[in-house]
Design an enzyme around this catalytic site. Structure first.
Site, PDB file in Angstrom:
ATOM      1  N   CYS B  33       1.139  -1.095  -0.294  1.00 38.77           N
ATOM      2  CA  CYS B  33      -0.136   0.039  -0.391  1.00 38.77           C
ATOM      3  C   CYS B  33       1.038   1.137  -0.412  1.00 38.77           C
ATOM      4  CB  CYS B  33      -0.737  -0.049   1.336  1.00 38.77           C
ATOM      5  SG  CYS B  33      -1.119  -1.669   2.302  1.00 38.77           S
ATOM      6  N   ASP B  35       2.582   2.770   2.486  1.00 41.24           N
ATOM      7  CA  ASP B  35       2.948   3.005   4.108  1.00 41.24           C
ATOM      8  C   ASP B  35       3.397   2.417   5.188  1.00 41.24           C
ATOM      9  OD1 ASP B  35       1.557   5.709   3.327  1.00 41.24           O
ATOM     10  OD2 ASP B  35       0.078   5.074   2.976  1.00 41.24           O
ATOM     11  N   CYS B  58       3.288   9.085   2.189  1.00 37.46           N
ATOM     12  CA  CYS B  58       2.985   9.931   1.352  1.00 37.46           C
ATOM     13  C   CYS B  58       3.371  10.834   2.447  1.00 37.46           C
ATOM     14  CB  CYS B  58       1.441   9.659   0.888  1.00 37.46           C
ATOM     15  SG  CYS B  58       0.042   9.286   2.232  1.00 37.46           S
ATOM     16  N   CYS B 102      -5.672   4.087   4.277  1.00 37.28           N
ATOM     17  CA  CYS B 102      -3.974   3.798   4.085  1.00 37.28           C
ATOM     18  C   CYS B 102      -3.852   4.544   4.507  1.00 37.28           C
ATOM     19  CB  CYS B 102      -4.456   3.261   2.539  1.00 37.28           C
ATOM     20  SG  CYS B 102      -4.234   4.615   1.646  1.00 37.28           S
TER      21      CYS B 102
END
Lengths: 386, 124
Positions: B33, B35, B58, B102
Site C-alpha cells: 500500500c 506506507d 505519502c 491507508c
C-alpha cells in the site's frame, strides 16, 4: 524565489497562443452549425474541413480518413469497440499489451468479459512488446491488435511498424494509441502498416476535449453512439468546431521539424537522466534509448512518490508518479508492475515529462531540488538503509 | 487536497528520526500500500517522555506520524492507548477520504510500540 517549472507535459500541455487565436472566432462570432446549409453553417464547415486536411497532412493520410472525437479516450474506444462490433461475426479475439493506457486496456477487458477472447501480451523489463509474441498470439479468430506507439508512463517506444507488418501479413487490423507520440515521432500513414491511430490535441499544445481517430480507407468500424450523420456517420454529434480548429493548428505546428525538435528535447531529457542517476539509489525505468524524447521515469528507493511530488511542488516543480497513493487506486501503476518493478520501486516512481519551454537551467535546478528533497525524505524514512 | 496543517507537518515534521535504545517500538503498514510507519517511545513512570517516528509514505502518512508525536508526548500510557487513528486525523483538520484507511495508521503504530514496551517490561 518561487519557480514555475512545468515537467508534466505527459499529463497535458499548455495551449499555444497561435492555436488560441485561431480558435477564438469559432467560440463567438462564427457560431453556426457546420451541418447547416445556410451561410452561417458554411464557414464553420470550411474550418472543420481545413482542420481535417491539416491533420491528414501531418499524418501523411487522406482527409476522409480522419474522424474527430472528444479526445484520445474516445478515439481508443471507438477503434477497439468499433472493430469488435463490426467484425464480431468473423472472429472474437483481440490482442493488446499489458502496458496500454486504461482507455485501451479497460475497453479490451470489457470485451473480454462480454464474449470476446483477449490476450494481454507481457513486456520485457524495458516495457517493450516482442513482435514475435504478437505473431504467435494471432489465431484464426483474431480481429484486432492494439498496441500503443509510446508508453505514457515510462516512455518506451513500441516496434509498431514491425507489429503492423505482421498484422497486415496475417490480415488482422492494427490500431495504435499514438496519444503520447504525436509531435515526437514522424508519422506517414501512406507507408506505415497502421490501420487506425488515436491522437489527442491537449497532449501537443492544443485544447482539451478534442482528438481524432485515423481510420484507413475500407477499414470496418462501427459507430458506438447514435445520432446525426456527422463524421461520415461514424461519430455522430454536432462538432466541437473551435476545438477541432485548435487541433488542426496545433498538429500543424507540432509536426513541423519534428526530428530536430525531438533531438533537442532528447538532449534535455538525457541531461536530467544523468543528473538524477548521480543521486544514490535511483534507477531509470523504461528503455535507455528507445523512449519518448521528453520522458524521464525514475524510481527513487526508500521514499514514496506522493511525498516526492509534494516536496517538488513546494519547490515549484510539477511532476507525476505511479505510486499507489497517486494512481487513484490502491495499487501502484500497472505499467510499473508489468516491467517487473517490485512494490518499493513502483511506490518511489517519479515521472518528469519535458516539453517546449523547458530549459537546461530548469533541468539543473530540478536535479538540485531532487538532491535536497530525497535526502530530507530519506532521513525520516522507516525503510532507509544507509 | 491537504489542509494547511497537514502541509505544515509534512514540511516541518516534529520528532522525526531514529531513537537510541527506545523502551518500545511499533511498526505498521506494508510496501504494497506504500506506507510503513515506525514509532519509538521512551517511558518514565508510566509517562511517555519521548517519542519519535520514521515513516515511508505519502504526505498524509508523514503528517499523521508527526502530529501524533506532538499529541502523545507527556501523556500516560493509558491516555496514549485511548488515542485513535481518527483522533489523529481530526487533529490534522481531517484527511482526504482515500487517505483515511491507508495512510492514517499512526495510532496503530503507537499502540504496537506500547505493546512492545509492556512485553519488554514483563520479561525483565
Amino acid at each position: 524565489m518561487t519557480r514555475d517549472i512545468y515537467m508534466d507535459h505527459g499529463a497535458t500541455t499548455p495551449l499555444k497562443e497561435e492555436v488560441l487565436q485561431e480558435m477564438l472566432p469559432y467560440l463567438k462570432e462564427i457560431h453556426g452549425n457546420p451541418s447547416s446549409l445556410h451561410r452561417f453553417g458554411r464557414e464553420p464547415r470550411k474550418a472543420l474541413e481545413k482542420a481535417r486536411e491539416r491533420v491528414a497532412s501531418a499524418l501523411g493520410a487522406e482527409p476522409e480518413e480522419i474522424y474527430f472525437t472528444s479526445g484520445g479516450t474516445e478515439a481508443n474506444n471507438l477503434a477497439i469497440q468499433g472493430v469488435a462490433r463490426a467484425l464480431a461475426s468473423r472472429g472474437r479475439h483481440i490482442i493488446t499489451s499489458a502496458v496500454e493506457h486504461h482507455a485501451a486496456l479497460d475497453a479490451v477487458e470489457y470485451l473480454g468479459s462480454n464474449g470476446f477472447e483477449v490476450t494481454f501480451l507481457p513486456v520485457d523489463e524495458y516495457g517493450m512488446v516482442d513482435p514475435e509474441e504478437v505473431s504467435s498470439a494471432i489465431n484464426d479468430g483474431t480481429i484486432l491488435v492494439t498496441i500503443m506507439t509510446a508508453n505514457n508512463e515510462v516512455g518506451t517506444l513500441q516496434p509498431v511498424e514491425e507489429i503492423g507488418r505482421i498484422c497486415r501479413a496475417k490480415g488482422v487490423y492494427f490500431h495504435t494509441d499514438a496519444v503520447q507520440a504525436i509531435g515526437h515521432i514522424p508519422f506517414n500513414m501512406e507507408q506505415m502498416p497502421i490501420d487506425m491511430l488515436s491522437l489527442s490535441a491537449h497532449k501537443f499544445y492544443g485544447p482539451k476535449g478534442v482528438g481524432a481517430l485515423y481510420v484507413r480507407r475500407k477499414t470496418r468500424v462501427h459507430k458506438l453512439q447514435f445520432g446525426g450523420g456527422q463524421e461520415r456517420k461514424l461519430r455522430p454529434g454536432t462538432e466541437n468546431v473551435a476545438g477541432i480548429v485548435g487541433l488542426g493548428k496545433a498538429i500543424e505546428l507540432v509536426t513541423a521539424n519534428v526530428e530536430e525538435k525531438s533531438r533537442n528535447l532528447s538532449r534535455l531529457r538525457d541531461r536530467l537522466v544523468e543528473g538524477l542517476l548521480e543521486l544514490p539509489d535511483v534507477r531509470l525505468n523504461g528503455h535507455p534509448t528507445r523512449r519518448l524524447p521528453g520522458n524521464v521515469n525514475v524510481s527513487v528507493f526508500y521514499v514514496e512518490g506522493e511525498s516526492l511530488l509534494l516536496s517538488l511542488d513546494m519547490k515549484g516543480i510539477a511532476a507525476s508518479s505511479g505510486s499507489a497513493c497517486t494512481s487513484g487506486s490502491l495499487e501502484p501503476s500497472h505499467v510499473l508492475m508489468a516491467i517487473g518493478l517490485d512494490h518499493q520501486a513502483a511506490q518511489g516512481s517519479l515521472r518528469f515529462t519535458l516539453g517546449e519551454g523547458n530549459t537546461e537551467e530548469e533541468v539543473d535546478y530540478t536535479t538540485e531540488a531532487m538532491r535536497e528533497v530525497v535526502e530530507r525524505l530519506r532521513k525520516m524514512s522507516s525503510v532507509y538503509k544507509k | 487536497m491537504y489542509s494547511e496543517k497537514v502541509m505544515d507537518h509534512f514540511q516541518n515534521p516534529r520528532n522525526a528520526g531514529e531513537m537510541e535504545s527506545p523502551d518500545g517500538v511499533g511498526e505498521v503498514g506494508n510496501m504494497k500500500c506504500g506506507d510503513i510507519m515506525k514509532i519509538f517511545i521512551k517511558v518514565e513512570d508510566d509517562l511517555i517522555s519521548d517519542i519519535k517516528f520514521l515513516t515511508f509514505g505519502c504526505g498524509a502518512a508523514i503528517a499523521s506520524s508527526s502530529v501524533l508525536t506532538e499529541m502523545i508526548k507527556g501523556k500516560t500510557i493509558e491516555e496514549a492507548l485511548a488515542v485513535s487513528n481518527k483522533d489523529v486525523a481530526d487533529e490534522l483538520g481531517g484527511l482526504p477520504a482515500p487517505k483515511m484507511h491507508c495512510s492514517n495508521l499512526a495510532a496503530d503504530a503507537l499502540h504496537k510500540a506500547i505493546d512492545d514496551y509492556k512485553n519488554k517490561s514483563k520479561s525483565t
